[in-house]
Write an enzyme that holds these catalytic residues in place. Structure first.
Site, PDB file in Angstrom:
ATOM      1  N   ARG A 164       0.827  -1.219   0.000  1.00 34.52           N
ATOM      2  CA  ARG A 164       0.000   0.000   0.000  1.00 34.52           C
ATOM      3  C   ARG A 164       0.857   1.263   0.000  1.00 34.52           C
ATOM      4  O   ARG A 164       0.496   2.283   0.605  1.00 34.52           O
ATOM      5  CB  ARG A 164      -0.938   0.055   1.209  1.00 34.52           C
ATOM      6  CG  ARG A 164      -1.877  -1.095   1.347  1.00 34.52           C
ATOM      7  CD  ARG A 164      -2.954  -1.126   0.248  1.00 34.52           C
ATOM      8  NE  ARG A 164      -3.994  -2.031   0.623  1.00 34.52           N
ATOM      9  CZ  ARG A 164      -3.920  -3.354   0.405  1.00 34.52           C
ATOM     10  NH1 ARG A 164      -2.880  -3.874  -0.213  1.00 34.52           N
ATOM     11  NH2 ARG A 164      -4.904  -4.133   0.797  1.00 34.52           N
ATOM     12  N   SER A 236     -10.778  -1.104   3.862  1.00 33.05           N
ATOM     13  CA  SER A 236     -10.014  -1.210   5.118  1.00 33.05           C
ATOM     14  C   SER A 236      -9.654   0.187   5.604  1.00 33.05           C
ATOM     15  O   SER A 236      -9.031   0.952   4.870  1.00 33.05           O
ATOM     16  CB  SER A 236      -8.714  -1.982   4.879  1.00 33.05           C
ATOM     17  OG  SER A 236      -9.013  -3.243   4.358  1.00 33.05           O
ATOM     18  N   GLU A 338      -5.350   3.774   6.635  1.00 34.94           N
ATOM     19  CA  GLU A 338      -5.036   3.616   5.208  1.00 34.94           C
ATOM     20  C   GLU A 338      -5.751   4.731   4.425  1.00 34.94           C
ATOM     21  O   GLU A 338      -5.277   5.193   3.397  1.00 34.94           O
ATOM     22  CB  GLU A 338      -5.544   2.239   4.734  1.00 34.94           C
ATOM     23  CG  GLU A 338      -5.240   1.968   3.273  1.00 34.94           C
ATOM     24  CD  GLU A 338      -5.634   0.557   2.821  1.00 34.94           C
ATOM     25  OE1 GLU A 338      -5.703  -0.367   3.666  1.00 34.94           O
ATOM     26  OE2 GLU A 338      -5.881   0.401   1.626  1.00 34.94           O
TER      27      GLU A 338
HETATM   28  C1  LIG Z   1     -15.566  -1.539  -0.558  1.00 34.48           C
HETATM   29  C2  LIG Z   1     -14.109  -1.192  -0.737  1.00 34.48           C
HETATM   30  C3  LIG Z   1     -13.167  -2.197  -0.843  1.00 34.48           C
HETATM   31  C4  LIG Z   1     -11.809  -1.896  -1.009  1.00 34.48           C
HETATM   32  N1  LIG Z   1     -10.910  -2.923  -1.126  1.00 34.48           N
HETATM   33  C5  LIG Z   1      -9.604  -2.645  -1.329  1.00 34.48           C
HETATM   34  C6  LIG Z   1      -8.661  -3.710  -1.503  1.00 34.48           C
HETATM   35  O1  LIG Z   1      -9.000  -4.893  -1.464  1.00 34.48           O
HETATM   36  N2  LIG Z   1      -7.365  -3.374  -1.717  1.00 34.48           N
HETATM   37  C7  LIG Z   1      -6.954  -2.077  -1.787  1.00 34.48           C
HETATM   38  O2  LIG Z   1      -5.746  -1.846  -2.019  1.00 34.48           O
HETATM   39  N3  LIG Z   1      -7.835  -1.054  -1.617  1.00 34.48           N
HETATM   40  C8  LIG Z   1      -9.130  -1.307  -1.387  1.00 34.48           C
HETATM   41  N4  LIG Z   1     -10.029  -0.285  -1.203  1.00 34.48           N
HETATM   42  C9  LIG Z   1      -9.546   1.105  -1.192  1.00 34.48           C
HETATM   43  C10 LIG Z   1      -9.667   1.816  -2.544  1.00 34.48           C
HETATM   44  O3  LIG Z   1     -10.452   1.083  -3.452  1.00 34.48           O
HETATM   45  C11 LIG Z   1      -8.274   2.047  -3.159  1.00 34.48           C
HETATM   46  O4  LIG Z   1      -7.471   2.825  -2.295  1.00 34.48           O
HETATM   47  C12 LIG Z   1      -8.368   2.740  -4.517  1.00 34.48           C
HETATM   48  O5  LIG Z   1      -7.099   2.864  -5.111  1.00 34.48           O
HETATM   49  C13 LIG Z   1      -9.013   4.108  -4.446  1.00 34.48           C
HETATM   50  O6  LIG Z   1      -9.222   4.495  -5.786  1.00 34.48           O
HETATM   51  P1  LIG Z   1      -9.975   5.807  -6.155  1.00 34.48           P
HETATM   52  O7  LIG Z   1      -9.990   5.920  -7.639  1.00 34.48           O
HETATM   53  O8  LIG Z   1     -11.267   5.865  -5.462  1.00 34.48           O
HETATM   54  O9  LIG Z   1      -8.971   6.930  -5.593  1.00 34.48           O
HETATM   55  P2  LIG Z   1      -9.215   8.048  -4.449  1.00 34.48           P
HETATM   56  O10 LIG Z   1      -9.669   7.395  -3.202  1.00 34.48           O
HETATM   57  O11 LIG Z   1     -10.054   9.138  -4.991  1.00 34.48           O
HETATM   58  O12 LIG Z   1      -7.740   8.575  -4.283  1.00 34.48           O
HETATM   59  C14 LIG Z   1      -6.770   7.793  -3.626  1.00 34.48           C
HETATM   60  C15 LIG Z   1      -5.428   8.543  -3.663  1.00 34.48           C
HETATM   61  O13 LIG Z   1      -4.948   8.546  -5.004  1.00 34.48           O
HETATM   62  C16 LIG Z   1      -4.670   9.875  -5.439  1.00 34.48           C
HETATM   63  N5  LIG Z   1      -5.022   9.924  -6.871  1.00 34.48           N
HETATM   64  C17 LIG Z   1      -6.115   9.375  -7.449  1.00 34.48           C
HETATM   65  N6  LIG Z   1      -6.066   9.518  -8.798  1.00 34.48           N
HETATM   66  C18 LIG Z   1      -4.921  10.198  -9.061  1.00 34.48           C
HETATM   67  C19 LIG Z   1      -4.290  10.642 -10.270  1.00 34.48           C
HETATM   68  N7  LIG Z   1      -4.827  10.426 -11.493  1.00 34.48           N
HETATM   69  N8  LIG Z   1      -3.112  11.329 -10.170  1.00 34.48           N
HETATM   70  C20 LIG Z   1      -2.561  11.546  -8.956  1.00 34.48           C
HETATM   71  N9  LIG Z   1      -3.098  11.144  -7.787  1.00 34.48           N
HETATM   72  C21 LIG Z   1      -4.260  10.475  -7.839  1.00 34.48           C
HETATM   73  C22 LIG Z   1      -5.526  10.785  -4.561  1.00 34.48           C
HETATM   74  O14 LIG Z   1      -4.933  12.047  -4.403  1.00 34.48           O
HETATM   75  C23 LIG Z   1      -5.536  10.012  -3.242  1.00 34.48           C
HETATM   76  O15 LIG Z   1      -4.402  10.343  -2.475  1.00 34.48           O
HETATM   77  C24 LIG Z   1     -11.387  -0.553  -1.058  1.00 34.48           C
HETATM   78  C25 LIG Z   1     -12.341   0.479  -0.947  1.00 34.48           C
HETATM   79  C26 LIG Z   1     -13.692   0.161  -0.802  1.00 34.48           C
HETATM   80  C27 LIG Z   1     -14.689   1.282  -0.705  1.00 34.48           C
END
Ligand SMILES: Cc1cc2nc3c(=O)[nH]c(=O)nc-3n(C[C@H](O)[C@H](O)[C@H](O)COP(=O)(O)OP(=O)(O)OC[C@H]3O[C@@H](n4cnc5c(N)ncnc54)[C@H](O)[C@@H]3O)c2cc1C
Length: 342
Positions: A164, A236, A338
């Site tokens: 992570r 998480s 996280e």
């Molecule tokens: C139900 C559920 C289950 C999940 N299961 C997992 C799992 O099994 N494993 C896991 O690793 N995570 C899991 N997550 C967490 C989440 O899915 C991840 O962290 C995912 O990467 C978030 O993606 P997002 O597009 O929503 O990014 P955001 O939450 O919007 O952003 C996350 C970070 O990335 C940065 N960011 C996003 N896009 C860009 C870009 N284009 N350029 C620069 N920075 C950027 C943002 O600034 C922020 O710091 C889960 C979440 C949920 C709700």
């Protein structure tokens, strides 16, 4: 470029908090992004780049500019007998990419099925599940430096993928690069990773194919994790805990059933590191189902905090603080969130 004023972020955060941003800007191309990074007004404001909002906790309305990528597209850029290389726009959803790869017979990321993440965030966060991390298959990350507007292509080594963690998440680098594309290299001769959680037992009696593995991962995830569209959450909430061997041994005497995993890496001063699942630590404190205001610890998985009943950000923060304090008092372990607080 899409520019919206006083915009609700309800659809952009999986905790489903009704927060607003003063400005919401979505760039649709690299030239749009270059324009934004030359704009004086932009730099006079607070700004933050988001993905799909599935790992964010907005503490209040955002008095500044929330930036989002609208860059899409999946382009085949190389292929040989063993592999295929795809350049994918940051705004594509990971699960759509995985579905298409599985249909084509391209393996490597099937264990990441159903993680709600945009492709840009998959590289930023190094998402992981069931023994696989995005970084295992990422060849390059294409990004723009926010301060200079220059394009930079990061190799896999430069991304510094770890649990992570990535170069982009380092406190001194955070927010300094906007990811436009991620280059994934997938295998035409998939090697299955089934030894994590109950993946193998879920597949018992079935042929092992990319499709059956994807289906098994989806079925397990659906049984353990709440759907954010039904019950707001960010997956998480805490990272797993890492302790030195001495600390682990002292705890293990007291809690012989404590699940633990010796890590291949050592601390800077050569000590062995042991991973302890944060979910177990929270569960042992009897916190499953605990509520605070509208926030709750999810009954089926204590690592997940949910917006059970119109929770405020304060409810979620205070519940997280209570969990941290309780775990620290019982085990002497400080859990780190996280989730990104904004
Ligand atoms: C139900 C559920 C289950 C999940 N299961 C997992 C799992 O099994 N494993 C896991 O690793 N995570 C899991 N997550 C967490 C989440 O899915 C991840 O962290 C995912 O990467 C978030 O993606 P997002 O597009 O929503 O990014 P955001 O939450 O919007 O952003 C996350 C970070 O990335 C940065 N960011 C996003 N896009 C860009 C870009 N284009 N350029 C620069 N920075 C950027 C943002 O600034 C922020 O710091 C889960 C979440 C949920 C709700």
């Amino acid at each position: 470029m899409k520019i919206l004023e006083n915009y609700s972020l309800l659809a952009h955060n999986s905790f489903k908090l009704n927060v607003k941003t003063r400005w919401f800007v979505e760039y649709e191309s690299e030239s749009d992004l270059q324009k934004l990074l030359r704009d004086e007004y932009f730099f006079s404001q607070a700004f933050w780049h988001i993905g799909n909002g599935c790992n964010l906790l907005f503490l209040s309305d955002f008095n500044g500019i929330i930036v989002h990528s609208g860059i899409r597209g999946i382009e085949k850029i190389a292929e040989d007998a063993d592999s295929i290389t795809l350049k994918v726009g940051a705004a594509e959803m990971m699960d759509d990419l995985i579905r298409q790869c599985v249909e084509q017979g391209w393996g490597g990321i099937e264990n990441l099925s159903l993680i709600p993440s945009e492709v840009g965030a998959s590289a930023f966060q190094n998402i992981g599940a069931y023994g696989v991390e995005a970084g295992d298959c990422i060849e390059e990350v294409h990004a723009y430096a926010v301060k200079t507007g220059e394009k930079r292509i990061f190799s896999r080594a430069e991304c510094q993928f770890a649990y992570r963690h990535t170069f982009f998440k380092k406190p001194e680098e955070r927010g300094l690069h906007y990811i436009t594309h991620v280059v994934y290299k997938l295998s035409k001769k998939p090697v299955f990773k089934l030894d994590y959680g109950n993946l193998r037992s879920t597949l018992e009696g079935k042929a092992i194919t990319l499709q059956t593995v994807r289906e098994a991962v989806i079925a397990i995830r659906k049984s353990r994790l709440p759907d954010p569209e039904v019950l707001g959450n960010a997956g998480s909430f805490f990272l797993n805990a890492y302790v030195c061997k001495l600390h682990f041994e002292a705890l293990h005497k007291q809690y012989p059933d404590m699940p633990h995993f010796f890590e291949p890496e050592k601390t800077d001063d050569g000590k062995e590191i042991v991973k302890i699942p944060a979910a177990w630590l929270i569960d042992q404190c009897g916190l499953k189902g605990k509520t605070l205001g509208g926030a709750a610890v999810y009954e089926k998985n204590p690592l997940v905090l949910v917006n059970q009943n119109n929770a405020t950000a304060d409810d979620i923060v205070h519940l997280a603080e209570e969990i941290r304090a309780t775990v620290e008092a019982k085990f002497g372990i400080e859990l780190s969130p996280e989730v990104n607080y904004i």
